[in-house]
Design an enzyme around this catalytic site. Structure first.
Site, PDB file in Angstrom:
ATOM      1  N   PRO A  11     -75.135 -38.772  12.666  1.00  0.00           N
ATOM      2  CA  PRO A  11     -74.470 -39.853  11.811  1.00  0.00           C
ATOM      3  C   PRO A  11     -73.716 -40.786  13.071  1.00  0.00           C
ATOM      4  O   PRO A  11     -73.181 -40.335  13.895  1.00  0.00           O
ATOM      5  CB  PRO A  11     -73.551 -39.194  11.105  1.00  0.00           C
ATOM      6  N   ASN A  12     -74.012 -42.134  12.498  1.00  0.00           N
ATOM      7  CA  ASN A  12     -73.357 -43.095  13.687  1.00  0.00           C
ATOM      8  C   ASN A  12     -74.171 -43.311  14.902  1.00  0.00           C
ATOM      9  O   ASN A  12     -73.877 -44.423  15.608  1.00  0.00           O
ATOM     10  CB  ASN A  12     -71.930 -43.073  13.667  1.00  0.00           C
TER      11      ASN A  12
END
Ligand code: DQA
Length: 146
Positions: A11-12
């Site tokens: 994620p991210n």
């Protein structure tokens, strides 16, 4: 022995370059992929680099690594590193070696980053070297360290 190395990003990490550049630098994930493609060619390896914001997708891709018989997985699980027993179990469930990668050094950051469920099962960890953490992990695979 397979030449394939699966490189998984959590994620991210799609926002690298924009995201907290004071911590993660200004290089984008696409630029890291390009650098790793070049290095992989020199090392006679083939890479498949992916990113997802979804925990279960990372679990599915770890299972796929085993099914496809890739040589190793490089895994930057982002914040799931510090929370995901599902990823710990997935790494333990497969025979494919997994190398933990981080751009920053989580051990020198907030306390909640000091636990790594990935590190509990990974064969090796490279962290704190920015994009070079990925390159060092790839070189460790090529050198037969995992
Ligand atoms: C990271 C470190 C993690 O603590 C953080 O949640 C990330 C990035 C790194 O590459 O430095 O998303 O995995």
């Amino acid at each position: 022995m397979s030449k394939s190395v699966l490189i998984l990003n959590g994620p991210n990490l799609n926002l690298l370059g924009l995201r907290e550049p004071e911590i993660y630098g200004s290089v984008t994930l696409d630029e890291i992929a390009g650098m790793l493609e070049d290095r992989a060619r020199e090392l006679d390896l083939e890479i498949d680099m992916r990113q997802t914001n979804h925990e279960g997708m990372l679990v599915d891709w770890l299972h796929e690594a085993q099914a496809k018989g890739v040589r190793a997985v490089l895994l930057n699980a982002g914040a799931y590193t510090h929370t995901s027993i599902a990823l710990l179990d997935a790494i333990r469930a497969i025979r494919t070696p997994v190398v933990e990668v981080h751009l920053s050094d989580p051990k020198t950051r907030e306390n909640f980053r000091h636990t790594s469920y990935i590190g509990m099962a990974a064969a090796l960890t490279f962290e704190g070297h920015g994009a070079d953490s990925y390159r060092m992990a790839l070189e460790a695979v090529a050198a037969g360290q995992v």
